[in-house]
Design a protein around this motif. Structure first.
Motif, PDB file in Angstrom:
ATOM      1  N   TYR B  50       0.627  -1.316  -0.003  1.00 22.55           N
ATOM      2  CA  TYR B  50       0.049  -0.027   0.019  1.00 22.55           C
ATOM      3  C   TYR B  50       0.783   1.250   0.082  1.00 22.55           C
ATOM      4  O   TYR B  50       0.754   2.083  -0.762  1.00 22.55           O
ATOM      5  CB  TYR B  50      -0.931  -0.182   1.303  1.00 22.55           C
ATOM      6  CG  TYR B  50      -2.130   0.997   1.178  1.00 22.55           C
ATOM      7  CD1 TYR B  50      -3.510   0.820   0.453  1.00 22.55           C
ATOM      8  CD2 TYR B  50      -1.698   2.355   1.689  1.00 22.55           C
ATOM      9  CE1 TYR B  50      -3.996   1.682   0.441  1.00 22.55           C
ATOM     10  CE2 TYR B  50      -2.663   3.132   1.607  1.00 22.55           C
ATOM     11  CZ  TYR B  50      -3.994   2.831   1.018  1.00 22.55           C
ATOM     12  OH  TYR B  50      -4.923   3.962   1.144  1.00 22.55           O
ATOM     13  N   ASN B  51       1.840   1.105   0.886  1.00 21.43           N
ATOM     14  CA  ASN B  51       2.662   2.575   1.255  1.00 21.43           C
ATOM     15  C   ASN B  51       3.444   2.710   0.067  1.00 21.43           C
ATOM     16  O   ASN B  51       4.178   3.953  -0.361  1.00 21.43           O
ATOM     17  CB  ASN B  51       3.468   2.569   2.327  1.00 21.43           C
ATOM     18  CG  ASN B  51       2.641   2.496   3.570  1.00 21.43           C
ATOM     19  OD1 ASN B  51       1.376   2.728   3.561  1.00 21.43           O
ATOM     20  ND2 ASN B  51       3.295   2.691   4.944  1.00 21.43           N
ATOM     21  N   THR B  52       3.813   1.604  -0.655  1.00 21.58           N
ATOM     22  CA  THR B  52       4.668   2.024  -2.100  1.00 21.58           C
ATOM     23  C   THR B  52       3.948   2.625  -3.117  1.00 21.58           C
ATOM     24  O   THR B  52       4.448   2.889  -4.072  1.00 21.58           O
ATOM     25  CB  THR B  52       5.410   0.664  -2.583  1.00 21.58           C
ATOM     26  OG1 THR B  52       4.533  -0.164  -2.609  1.00 21.58           O
ATOM     27  CG2 THR B  52       6.509   0.150  -1.425  1.00 21.58           C
ATOM     28  N   GLY B  53       2.696   2.448  -3.049  1.00 20.26           N
ATOM     29  CA  GLY B  53       1.899   2.837  -4.229  1.00 20.26           C
ATOM     30  C   GLY B  53       1.737   1.913  -5.115  1.00 20.26           C
ATOM     31  O   GLY B  53       1.006   2.287  -6.165  1.00 20.26           O
ATOM     32  N   ASP B  56      -2.300   1.483  -5.996  1.00 18.31           N
ATOM     33  CA  ASP B  56      -3.223   2.570  -6.918  1.00 18.31           C
ATOM     34  C   ASP B  56      -2.944   2.155  -8.409  1.00 18.31           C
ATOM     35  O   ASP B  56      -3.918   2.213  -9.236  1.00 18.31           O
ATOM     36  CB  ASP B  56      -2.666   3.812  -6.792  1.00 18.31           C
ATOM     37  CG  ASP B  56      -3.232   4.557  -5.349  1.00 18.31           C
ATOM     38  OD1 ASP B  56      -4.042   3.928  -4.772  1.00 18.31           O
ATOM     39  OD2 ASP B  56      -2.622   5.096  -4.970  1.00 18.31           O
TER      40      ASP B  56
END
Lengths: 238, 317
Positions: B50-53, B56
């Motif tokens: 999630y945090n790495t993007g 998306d």
């Protein structure tokens, strides 16, 4: 979402998010907090008036319970609401987990004691002789309540503000029951300013987190300004 | 893009076949992908994806294609699986094979697929007080950290990374419970732990993706490389994706979950994973496409019902 860090770039020359993203976060934050505080106020004011007007055994105890509720840890409330709305919980069939409605529920539980407690103090501080006078002039209980609310309106406004402040600045429970969800198109579903700040800080993007923090402070300031303005209109009791 | 559609149906069929291992009772409301438009998929996943993007990047084309929306909730692997157990998510993307297997064995998950991998790295302050820099034996490196009592931050949150870290400590023969104050359990996500390690100059175990994503903002170096850069296999970090069993929780969006699994394990999804970079470096390596069938990915490793000789030489474990 840009992966460029803001460290080497002066603030604001390259705003680190999409405007849509930040706007949707603000909208969600306000929607959840305002709805929760509106519901809290609807429930809390009658309770505060009822308790403030009457004398009964256990009044002190009830007041203590309300005041304790003001300091209730938000993550505990978040957990309790999660158990309630989870698929395994009593309200599981409503599919509320990770929705704004669940966030409103948890913020309601957090804000209601604050609104009740502070308004109770305001109502109690209205002079007994004001109420006596209202009765003496032939007022019904409702009339007396209205007079008291009018006299105590500044205190009640403070109560609503305190509840709003608690709701919008709260992070633990909305993170648990809301899930901090933003869509891939960059709009918030259950992401609030506080949970966005938490996420940005977790990603090490402290500049972005700071900017969101400034936005949050600005919102609280504006809302405070509006309520103070409303409360002071028409003069009278301060 | 009709080809993708066909691949999805093929994946669904393959999934259905694998589903025989777990359950085969679809709660027959609608079949295939006809009824998924407009629905919402709840995905619980780890902080690293999630945090790495990356998510998306994967979710936007999926949402466009099927006219659905994906609610991605980022939790540690343990918490993500717990949420799925409660039926509060439809699909989980995690990275701790032992916990995934447990989830499958207890009947909560079906149709597990290998998705991608990256690796773990041991990072720490540039001064490297335990002198582990460049080591290619992570067990020795951990032992050196413990012997010199150099500050170490553990995730301490039942995440996939935490699970791996405990596995490595286990290999050293040391008992984590007897460690002194130098060993700190943060109980927080990878990003928070990296921030903590930066402040204190501590060592920590990180997935490569999160570290690369934050590299510019922190003052930490890689001291022990993972297998991607020639390090030990013990630091491999495979990700799997599992649909929540609709026979256990009939409210889950099973068709949508299978569509999602089909999409991200398709050539297109795998391309998106391969081409996703941060700071110019590839974060994840696709693993779902294979010349040879790897049936073992669908079921728990060493599962007793598997009587077919069990040659579990999966690609990177």
């Amino acid at each position: 979402m840009s992966l460029e860090s803001a460290t080497t770039v002066p603030l604001f020359t390259e705003f680190p998010f999409e405007w849509n993203y930040i706007r949707s976060i603000i909208v969600v934050s306000l929607y959840v907090s305002v709805a929760a505080v509106a519901l809290s106020t609807l429930c809390s004011l009658p309770v505060a008036l009822a308790v403030g007007f009457t004398d009964f055994r256990g009044k002190g105890l009830l007041t203590s319970i309300i005041n304790t509720g003001m300091g209730f840890p938000s993550v505990v409330v978040g957990l309790a609401v999660l158990f309630t709305v989870s698929n395994e919980g009593p309200l599981g069939s409503l599919e509320l987990v990770f929705t704004r409605e669940a966030m409103i529920m948890s913020q309601f539980v957090l804000a209601a004691p604050v609104v009740t407690g502070v308004s109770l103090a305001a109502v109690s501080s209205v002079e007994q002789n004001v109420r006596d006078a209202a009765y003496a002039m032939g007022g019904t209980r409702l009339d007396v309540a209205l007079v008291t609310i009018k006299e105590a309106r500044y205190g009640i406004a403070t109560a609503v503000l305190a509840g709003f402040g608690r709701a919008i600045s709260e992070v633990g429970s909305v993170l648990i029951v809301g899930g901090n969800i933003a869509s891939a198109d960059g709009t918030s579903k259950t992401r609030t300013l506080t949970t966005a700040i938490q996420l940005e800080a977790q990603r090490g993007r402290f500049e972005t987190a700071m900017i969101l923090g400034v936005v949050l402070l600005a919102i609280v300031l504006v809302v405070n300004g509006i309520v103070v303005r409303l409360g002071s209109d028409g003069g009278g009791y301060r | 893009m009709t080809i993708q559609r066909r691949e999805f149906v093929a994946a669904l069929a393959a999934g259905g076949a694998a589903g025989l291992a777990g359950c085969s009772t679809l709660t027959g409301d609608d079949s295939g992908d006809a009824g998924i438009s407009g629905k919402t998929l709840t995905l619980t996943t780890t902080t690293s994806t999630y945090n790495t993007g990356l998510l998306d990047e994967l979710n936007a084309p999926f949402e466009d294609r099927y006219g659905v929306s994906v609610d991605a909730v980022s939790q540690g692997t343990g918490q993500a699986l717990k949420t799925a157990r409660n039926g509060d998510s439809d699909v989980v993307m995690v990275h701790a094979r032992s916990l995934e297997d447990e989830f499958m064995e207890e009947g909560y998950g079906v149709n597990r697929r290998d998705l991608m991998y990256n690796d773990f790295v041991v990072i720490g302050g540039p001064d490297d007080p335990a002198g582990i820099g460049g080591s290619d034996d992570v067990t020795e490196a951990f032992t050196a950290i413990a012997d010199s009592e150099s500050s170490f931050v553990s995730r301490g949150d039942d995440s996939g990374t935490h699970t791996k870290e405990l596995e490595i400590w286990d290999e050293t023969g040391l008992n984590v419970n007897e460690f002194g104050e130098w060993y700190q359990e943060a109980g927080q996500g990878m990003g928070d732990v990296i921030n903590m390690a930066t402040q204190q100059g501590s060592y920590t175990l990180s997935d490569r993706g999160t570290y690369l994503d934050m590299q510019d903002e922190v003052d930490l170096e890689i001291h022990v490389q993972g297998p991607i850069e020639g390090g030990p296999e013990l630091l491999a970090n495979p990700y799997g994706i599992v649909a929540v069993n609709p026979a256990v929780h009939d409210n889950v969006e099973y068709d949508l979950a299978m569509a999602y699994i089909g999409f991200i394990t398709s050539p297109e999804g795998q391309d998106l994973i391969e081409n996703y970079t941060a700071n110019g470096e590839q974060l994840f390596y696709p693993e779902a496409l294979s010349e040879e069938p790897n049936f073992q990915q669908y079921v728990p490793e060493g599962w007793s019902a598997d009587s077919t000789g069990n040659s579990s030489d999966s690609s990177d474990e």
